[in-house]
Write an enzyme that holds these catalytic residues in place. Structure first.
Site, PDB file in Angstrom:
ATOM      1  N   LYS A  13      39.776  44.799  88.993  1.00 30.59           N
ATOM      2  CA  LYS A  13      40.041  43.382  89.302  1.00 30.59           C
ATOM      3  C   LYS A  13      39.840  43.072  90.785  1.00 30.59           C
ATOM      4  O   LYS A  13      39.245  42.068  91.138  1.00 30.59           O
ATOM      5  CB  LYS A  13      41.511  43.024  89.011  1.00 30.59           C
ATOM      6  CG  LYS A  13      41.936  43.013  87.597  1.00 30.59           C
ATOM      7  CD  LYS A  13      43.332  42.412  87.455  1.00 30.59           C
ATOM      8  CE  LYS A  13      44.407  43.007  88.330  1.00 30.59           C
ATOM      9  NZ  LYS A  13      44.768  44.400  88.058  1.00 30.59           N
ATOM     10  N   ARG A  88      51.597  38.734  85.652  1.00 34.72           N
ATOM     11  CA  ARG A  88      51.706  40.020  84.957  1.00 34.72           C
ATOM     12  C   ARG A  88      52.748  39.961  83.854  1.00 34.72           C
ATOM     13  O   ARG A  88      52.883  40.929  83.105  1.00 34.72           O
ATOM     14  CB  ARG A  88      52.150  41.086  85.948  1.00 34.72           C
ATOM     15  CG  ARG A  88      51.032  41.942  86.550  1.00 34.72           C
ATOM     16  CD  ARG A  88      51.694  42.804  87.585  1.00 34.72           C
ATOM     17  NE  ARG A  88      51.069  44.001  88.002  1.00 34.72           N
ATOM     18  CZ  ARG A  88      50.257  44.139  89.043  1.00 34.72           C
ATOM     19  NH1 ARG A  88      49.856  43.101  89.705  1.00 34.72           N
ATOM     20  NH2 ARG A  88      49.840  45.326  89.411  1.00 34.72           N
ATOM     21  N   ARG A 127      40.815  56.791  93.962  1.00 34.61           N
ATOM     22  CA  ARG A 127      40.786  55.536  94.722  1.00 34.61           C
ATOM     23  C   ARG A 127      41.329  55.705  96.137  1.00 34.61           C
ATOM     24  O   ARG A 127      42.383  56.293  96.344  1.00 34.61           O
ATOM     25  CB  ARG A 127      41.605  54.471  93.984  1.00 34.61           C
ATOM     26  CG  ARG A 127      41.678  53.143  94.734  1.00 34.61           C
ATOM     27  CD  ARG A 127      41.966  51.992  93.818  1.00 34.61           C
ATOM     28  NE  ARG A 127      43.353  51.926  93.384  1.00 34.61           N
ATOM     29  CZ  ARG A 127      43.836  50.930  92.653  1.00 34.61           C
ATOM     30  NH1 ARG A 127      43.050  49.945  92.265  1.00 34.61           N
ATOM     31  NH2 ARG A 127      45.103  50.937  92.287  1.00 34.61           N
ATOM     32  N   ARG A 168      52.899  52.924  85.768  1.00 35.49           N
ATOM     33  CA  ARG A 168      52.296  51.593  85.994  1.00 35.49           C
ATOM     34  C   ARG A 168      51.508  51.154  84.762  1.00 35.49           C
ATOM     35  O   ARG A 168      51.538  49.983  84.380  1.00 35.49           O
ATOM     36  CB  ARG A 168      51.409  51.616  87.241  1.00 35.49           C
ATOM     37  CG  ARG A 168      52.248  51.682  88.515  1.00 35.49           C
ATOM     38  CD  ARG A 168      51.406  52.014  89.726  1.00 35.49           C
ATOM     39  NE  ARG A 168      50.444  50.984  90.046  1.00 35.49           N
ATOM     40  CZ  ARG A 168      49.308  51.202  90.722  1.00 35.49           C
ATOM     41  NH1 ARG A 168      49.004  52.415  91.116  1.00 35.49           N
ATOM     42  NH2 ARG A 168      48.495  50.209  90.974  1.00 35.49           N
TER      43      ARG A 168
END
Ligand code: AMP
Length: 216
Positions: A13, A88, A127, A168
């Site tokens: 995203k 969310r 990442r 998460r």
């Protein structure tokens, strides 16, 4: 035009929002970046949010909603936003409609970037993020360990540690159903597959945004 980008942490995203925001002339508003900004400045909000973020948990809705409402009321958001990481939860999705209505605007559409969990885990484990411009990179695509844009030493986010990622993703799956229903029920949900190159996903997301713009 106001667009919501939906997807799991690590679904791409942020990368898509940065590129498309610029291309479409929409302001990129990322709730995670706003929280990290407050955390860096050591504001009260930052301290509160930080205690949830380190555990990979969601910051409470009332705090998150207030932060986004304040950001959307700023002048540079009036031309339209690309929201990344918000909403969310179902409460946040309802609050977004309400806060935009107060500003005489609407959330025109939501684009879900759909990526299987196994792919997410591989992506997040490699990442690295630039602490200066917040751009995310993948270790395997970099020649060194500095940001190609501004030379800052790239960092791994504390909440990208493998033991946090599982939690998460679990929270994402718990919360996202009602958010998807919120947009699906009002004909505003557009789904695109999130596997492939950044350019391929970008083309798919841009296509979905085109359909939103044309009201299809
Ligand atoms: P992100 O950069 O979007 O992965 O967000 C990093 C962290 O910020 C999340 O794990 C949450 O702790 C917090 N956060 C970001 N957006 C939200 C949101 N919409 N609601 C609650 N917490 C959020």
């Amino acid at each position: 035009m106001n667009i919501v980008l939906l997807g799991a942490p690590g679904s791409g995203k942020g990368t898509q929002a940065k590129a498309l925001g610029q291309r479409l002339g929409l302001l990129h508003v990322a709730s995670g970046d706003l929280f990290r900004h407050h955390l860096g400045l050591k504001t009260l909000l930052g301290e509160l949010a930080g205690s949830y973020m380190v555990r990979g948990e969601l910051v409470p809705d009332d705090v998150t909603i207030r932060m986004i409402a304040e950001r959307l009321a700023e002048a540079d958001a009036a031309g339209g936003v690309l929201l990344d990481g918000f909403p969310r939860t179902a409460a946040q999705a309802a609050a977004l409609d309400a806060m935009l209505a107060v500003l005489g605007q609407t959330a025109d559409g939501a684009v879900l970037i759909d990526v299987p969990d196994a792919v997410i885990i591989t992506r997040i484990s490699g990442r690295l993020v630039c602490p200066t411009c917040q751009t995310p990179y993948h270790r395997s695509l970099l020649a060194g360990d500095t940001c190609p844009a501004d030379g800052a030493l790239l960092e791994r986010r504390a909440d990208d540690a493998p033991e946090k990622v599982g939690r998460r993703l679990e929270i994402y799956h718990e919360q996202i159903g009602p958010v998807l229903s919120h947009y699906r029920a009002t004909g505003r949900l557009h789904e695109v597959p999130g596997e492939g190159s950044v350019a391929e996903i970008s083309a798919a997301v841009a296509g979905a945004i085109d359909r939103i713009r044309q009201g299809r």
